[in-house]
Scaffold this motif. Structure first.
Motif, PDB file in Angstrom:
ATOM      1  N   GLY A 241      -4.468   1.393  -6.237  1.00 36.03           N
ATOM      2  CA  GLY A 241      -4.271   0.641  -7.475  1.00 36.03           C
ATOM      3  C   GLY A 241      -3.306   1.337  -8.422  1.00 36.03           C
ATOM      4  N   LYS A 242      -3.392   2.664  -8.473  1.00 36.71           N
ATOM      5  CA  LYS A 242      -2.499   3.411  -9.357  1.00 36.71           C
ATOM      6  C   LYS A 242      -1.064   3.385  -8.833  1.00 36.71           C
ATOM      7  CE  LYS A 242      -6.112   6.434 -11.099  1.00 36.71           C
ATOM      8  NZ  LYS A 242      -6.682   7.801 -11.135  1.00 36.71           N
ATOM      9  N   ARG A 243      -0.917   3.478  -7.513  1.00 31.90           N
ATOM     10  CA  ARG A 243       0.437   3.396  -6.948  1.00 31.90           C
ATOM     11  C   ARG A 243       1.085   2.054  -7.301  1.00 31.90           C
ATOM     12  NH1 ARG A 243      -1.918   4.669  -1.632  1.00 31.90           N
ATOM     13  NH2 ARG A 243      -2.047   6.918  -1.332  1.00 31.90           N
ATOM     14  N   VAL A 244       0.334   0.974  -7.100  1.00 28.49           N
ATOM     15  CA  VAL A 244       0.860  -0.370  -7.371  1.00 28.49           C
ATOM     16  C   VAL A 244       1.230  -0.508  -8.839  1.00 28.49           C
ATOM     17  CG1 VAL A 244       0.253  -2.814  -7.453  1.00 28.49           C
ATOM     18  CG2 VAL A 244      -0.353  -1.457  -5.440  1.00 28.49           C
ATOM     19  N   ALA A 245       0.351  -0.024  -9.735  1.00 27.75           N
ATOM     20  CA  ALA A 245       0.635  -0.124 -11.166  1.00 27.75           C
ATOM     21  C   ALA A 245       1.885   0.666 -11.538  1.00 27.75           C
ATOM     22  CB  ALA A 245      -0.563   0.385 -11.963  1.00 27.75           C
ATOM     23  N   LEU A 246       2.037   1.868 -10.987  1.00 24.31           N
ATOM     24  CA  LEU A 246       3.209   2.678 -11.295  1.00 24.31           C
ATOM     25  C   LEU A 246       4.484   2.022 -10.774  1.00 24.31           C
ATOM     26  CD1 LEU A 246       4.362   5.248 -12.500  1.00 24.31           C
ATOM     27  CD2 LEU A 246       3.912   6.413 -10.326  1.00 24.31           C
TER      28      LEU A 246
ATOM     29  N   SER B 166      15.008   0.549 -12.528  1.00 29.42           N
ATOM     30  CA  SER B 166      15.239  -0.086 -11.231  1.00 29.42           C
ATOM     31  C   SER B 166      15.111   0.989 -10.162  1.00 29.42           C
ATOM     32  CB  SER B 166      16.631  -0.719 -11.186  1.00 29.42           C
ATOM     33  OG  SER B 166      16.856  -1.302  -9.919  1.00 29.42           O
ATOM     34  N   LEU B 167      14.139   0.818  -9.264  1.00 33.25           N
ATOM     35  CA  LEU B 167      13.896   1.814  -8.232  1.00 33.25           C
ATOM     36  C   LEU B 167      14.645   1.474  -6.946  1.00 33.25           C
ATOM     37  CD1 LEU B 167      10.035   2.347  -8.604  1.00 33.25           C
ATOM     38  CD2 LEU B 167      11.851   3.825  -9.462  1.00 33.25           C
ATOM     39  N   THR B 168      15.072   2.510  -6.260  1.00 28.90           N
ATOM     40  CA  THR B 168      15.642   2.317  -4.924  1.00 28.90           C
ATOM     41  C   THR B 168      14.504   2.211  -3.915  1.00 28.90           C
ATOM     42  OG1 THR B 168      15.732   4.676  -4.409  1.00 28.90           O
ATOM     43  CG2 THR B 168      17.619   3.729  -5.589  1.00 28.90           C
ATOM     44  N   VAL B 169      14.822   1.766  -2.706  1.00 21.89           N
ATOM     45  CA  VAL B 169      13.807   1.686  -1.647  1.00 21.89           C
ATOM     46  C   VAL B 169      13.210   3.064  -1.385  1.00 21.89           C
ATOM     47  CG1 VAL B 169      13.408   1.159   0.783  1.00 21.89           C
ATOM     48  CG2 VAL B 169      14.866  -0.348  -0.591  1.00 21.89           C
ATOM     49  N   GLY B 170      14.068   4.092  -1.382  1.00 26.84           N
ATOM     50  CA  GLY B 170      13.591   5.442  -1.143  1.00 26.84           C
ATOM     51  C   GLY B 170      12.631   5.920  -2.216  1.00 26.84           C
ATOM     52  N   GLU B 171      12.915   5.578  -3.467  1.00 32.57           N
ATOM     53  CA  GLU B 171      12.035   5.974  -4.575  1.00 32.57           C
ATOM     54  C   GLU B 171      10.695   5.247  -4.499  1.00 32.57           C
ATOM     55  OE1 GLU B 171      15.627   7.008  -7.738  1.00 32.57           O
ATOM     56  OE2 GLU B 171      14.761   4.984  -7.633  1.00 32.57           O
ATOM     57  N   GLU B 172      10.733   3.970  -4.109  1.00 33.05           N
ATOM     58  CA  GLU B 172       9.483   3.234  -3.929  1.00 33.05           C
ATOM     59  C   GLU B 172       8.643   3.856  -2.808  1.00 33.05           C
ATOM     60  OE1 GLU B 172      10.209  -0.883  -3.340  1.00 33.05           O
ATOM     61  OE2 GLU B 172      10.682  -1.262  -5.461  1.00 33.05           O
ATOM     62  N   THR B 173       9.314   4.237  -1.730  1.00 32.44           N
ATOM     63  CA  THR B 173       8.613   4.875  -0.614  1.00 32.44           C
ATOM     64  C   THR B 173       7.978   6.188  -1.049  1.00 32.44           C
ATOM     65  OG1 THR B 173      10.150   3.890   0.966  1.00 32.44           O
ATOM     66  CG2 THR B 173       8.873   5.782   1.728  1.00 32.44           C
ATOM     67  N   GLU B 174       8.680   6.951  -1.885  1.00 31.62           N
ATOM     68  CA  GLU B 174       8.164   8.225  -2.387  1.00 31.62           C
ATOM     69  C   GLU B 174       6.880   8.008  -3.191  1.00 31.62           C
ATOM     70  OE1 GLU B 174       9.453  11.714  -5.590  1.00 31.62           O
ATOM     71  OE2 GLU B 174      10.940  10.259  -4.874  1.00 31.62           O
ATOM     72  N   ILE B 175       6.881   6.990  -4.054  1.00 27.50           N
ATOM     73  CA  ILE B 175       5.697   6.708  -4.880  1.00 27.50           C
ATOM     74  C   ILE B 175       4.541   6.235  -4.005  1.00 27.50           C
ATOM     75  CG2 ILE B 175       4.781   5.144  -6.641  1.00 27.50           C
ATOM     76  CD1 ILE B 175       7.527   5.317  -8.008  1.00 27.50           C
ATOM     77  N   THR B 176       4.831   5.381  -3.028  1.00 30.72           N
ATOM     78  CA  THR B 176       3.797   4.843  -2.145  1.00 30.72           C
ATOM     79  C   THR B 176       3.109   5.938  -1.347  1.00 30.72           C
ATOM     80  OG1 THR B 176       5.065   2.790  -1.940  1.00 30.72           O
ATOM     81  CG2 THR B 176       3.348   3.170  -0.303  1.00 30.72           C
ATOM     82  N   ALA B 177       3.792   7.064  -1.131  1.00 32.44           N
ATOM     83  CA  ALA B 177       3.240   8.145  -0.313  1.00 32.44           C
ATOM     84  C   ALA B 177       2.410   9.144  -1.123  1.00 32.44           C
ATOM     85  CB  ALA B 177       4.370   8.886   0.398  1.00 32.44           C
ATOM     86  N   ILE B 178       2.389   9.015  -2.451  1.00 31.86           N
ATOM     87  CA  ILE B 178       1.670   9.987  -3.283  1.00 31.86           C
ATOM     88  C   ILE B 178       0.166   9.913  -3.007  1.00 31.86           C
ATOM     89  CG2 ILE B 178       1.075  10.633  -5.652  1.00 31.86           C
ATOM     90  CD1 ILE B 178       3.891  11.335  -4.951  1.00 31.86           C
ATOM     91  N   GLN B 179      -0.443  11.061  -2.769  1.00 43.79           N
ATOM     92  CA  GLN B 179      -1.880  11.141  -2.494  1.00 43.79           C
ATOM     93  C   GLN B 179      -2.662  11.801  -3.629  1.00 43.79           C
ATOM     94  OE1 GLN B 179      -3.453   9.942   0.284  1.00 43.79           O
ATOM     95  NE2 GLN B 179      -1.485   9.063   0.890  1.00 43.79           N
ATOM     96  N   ASP B 180      -1.964  12.317  -4.621  1.00 43.22           N
ATOM     97  CA  ASP B 180      -2.593  13.080  -5.701  1.00 43.22           C
ATOM     98  C   ASP B 180      -2.832  12.162  -6.906  1.00 43.22           C
ATOM     99  OD1 ASP B 180      -3.166  14.773  -7.876  1.00 43.22           O
ATOM    100  OD2 ASP B 180      -2.083  16.433  -6.959  1.00 43.22           O
ATOM    101  N   GLN B 181      -4.110  11.850  -7.199  1.00 42.51           N
ATOM    102  CA  GLN B 181      -4.416  10.952  -8.305  1.00 42.51           C
ATOM    103  C   GLN B 181      -4.006  11.551  -9.651  1.00 42.51           C
ATOM    104  OE1 GLN B 181      -7.710   8.433  -8.608  1.00 42.51           O
ATOM    105  NE2 GLN B 181      -8.509   8.842  -6.578  1.00 42.51           N
ATOM    106  N   ALA B 182      -4.127  12.871  -9.793  1.00 45.24           N
ATOM    107  CA  ALA B 182      -3.769  13.504 -11.063  1.00 45.24           C
ATOM    108  C   ALA B 182      -2.281  13.323 -11.366  1.00 45.24           C
ATOM    109  CB  ALA B 182      -4.137  14.987 -11.032  1.00 45.24           C
ATOM    110  N   LEU B 183      -1.432  13.447 -10.322  1.00 43.67           N
ATOM    111  CA  LEU B 183       0.001  13.222 -10.512  1.00 43.67           C
ATOM    112  C   LEU B 183       0.289  11.782 -10.925  1.00 43.67           C
ATOM    113  CD1 LEU B 183       1.769  15.133  -7.580  1.00 43.67           C
ATOM    114  CD2 LEU B 183       1.701  15.749 -10.002  1.00 43.67           C
ATOM    115  N   LEU B 184      -0.408  10.837 -10.288  1.00 47.15           N
ATOM    116  CA  LEU B 184      -0.211   9.430 -10.638  1.00 47.15           C
ATOM    117  C   LEU B 184      -0.668   9.149 -12.065  1.00 47.15           C
ATOM    118  CD1 LEU B 184      -1.364   7.819  -7.273  1.00 47.15           C
ATOM    119  CD2 LEU B 184       0.944   7.699  -8.238  1.00 47.15           C
TER     120      LEU B 184
END
Length: 334
Positions: A281-286, A295-313
């Protein structure tokens, strides 16, 4: 029990402070008498915060209420309640954004004077709140002549964590809620939980006891790191009707998918499932906020989608509100 995010505390705060009887009690017992004396608190009602943008609603934990005044202008005023579980220097900016959004909402609704809004920040973090309450203190001015361009207001701070217990005022439910918020993040909760639940046991009807126990135990199971299921069961035995209520509470928690720990064999799997759902949910919101603001690039979106750390999000979601460019946020994510 599992480590909790600020949004778990926010949800509990909303559940409690969305009840007019609780807010009325809080205003009457905790705000300055010079203000309370002007209020007709029997008219107090919780209002829909429709001015908060839908994309941000999970991260804006405000509760707005309005009440009539006894005489003079304005005819009514608003309290804006904001909750924090950790100290934040720029909470004043967030509060001002809520207030400005509310005034803009009223402007669009029709002509007339803007309503008076009193911001109240309810804090229960273990660290001291060392920041000023005045908005103008955020600025460094080259000379006094510039002060006319700075909004001047301050918020009320109700610091539950650093109040003596004898100063936690209110009726049974409000005192129990404040005690829980005071101890939810510290080991002392284990020894204070029986007292908190015993307070609720004094409510007038079994239905009210069950209603508030459900909300409070749901919060304990999600947010408390220093108690376990056995501690909760032991605390319930201090309530005269505790054994009778236990099956009802357990069933209600089961129905809502909040039965973490009631059956220890299921606890770990449920906990992981909830954490994964919250993480996604946090990834989607971010992603949504970043794409709307920048405006995010595909690579930047992929980077955010891969984040596993809730504190960072969590940190990124707070930063994106005031970020000047996307790189300010992306640097947080590594």
């Amino acid at each position: 029990m599992s480590s909790s995010s600020p949004h778990i505390h926010d949800r509990f705060f909303k559940q409690i402070f969305s009840r007019p009887e609780i807010v009325r009690d809080f205003v009457r017992t905790n705000l300055p008498e010079a203000i309370v004396s002007h209020l007709a608190l029997d008219t107090l009602e919780v209002v829909n915060s429709s001015y908060v943008h839908a994309d941000l609603s999970e991260y804006f934990s405000d509760v707005a209420v309005k009440t009539q005044v006894t005489s003079g202008d304005p005819a009514e005023l608003y309290f804006l309640f904001e909750h924090k579980s950790g100290p934040e220097r720029y909470a004043r900016v967030q509060v001002l954004q809520y207030m400005a959004s509310s005034w803009y909402y009223h402007v669009r609704s029709g002509p007339g004077p803007l309503p008076l809004i009193i911001p109240v920040l309810v804090y229960h973090g273990p660290r001291a709140w060392n920041f000023s309450l005045r908005f103008e203190d955020l600025f460094q001015l080259p000379s006094a002549e510039f002060s006319v361009f700075i909004p001047k207001f301050e918020h009320i701070l109700h610091d539950i964590s650093h109040l003596d217990e004898k100063d936690l005022k209110g009726t049974i439910v409000l005192r129990a809620v404040q005690l829980l918020l005071k101890y939810i993040q510290v080991p002392e909760l284990r020894e204070r939980l029986p007292e908190i639940l015993s307070l609720l046991g004094k409510l007038s009807t079994k239905e009210r006891v069950t209603e508030y126990l459900q909300v409070i135990l749901e919060y304990v199971f999600q947010a408390a790191e220093h108690v376990d299921v056995q501690d909760v069961y032991q605390a319930l035995t201090n309530i005269p009707q505790g054994e009778e209520i236990m099956p009802t509470i357990a069933e209600k928690l089961r129905e809502e998918g909040m039965q973490q720990g009631m059956q220890q064999g299921m606890q770990q799997g449920m906990q992981q499932g909830m954490q994964q759902g919250e993480l996604q949910g946090k990834r989607v919101a971010l992603l949504r906020l970043m794409n709307r603001k920048f405006s995010l690039t595909v690579g930047e979106e992929t980077e955010i989608t891969a984040i596993q750390d809730q504190a960072l999000l969590d940190q990124a979601l707070e930063t994106v509100l005031f970020a000047q460019d996307k790189f300010e946020v992306l640097r947080i994510l590594g």
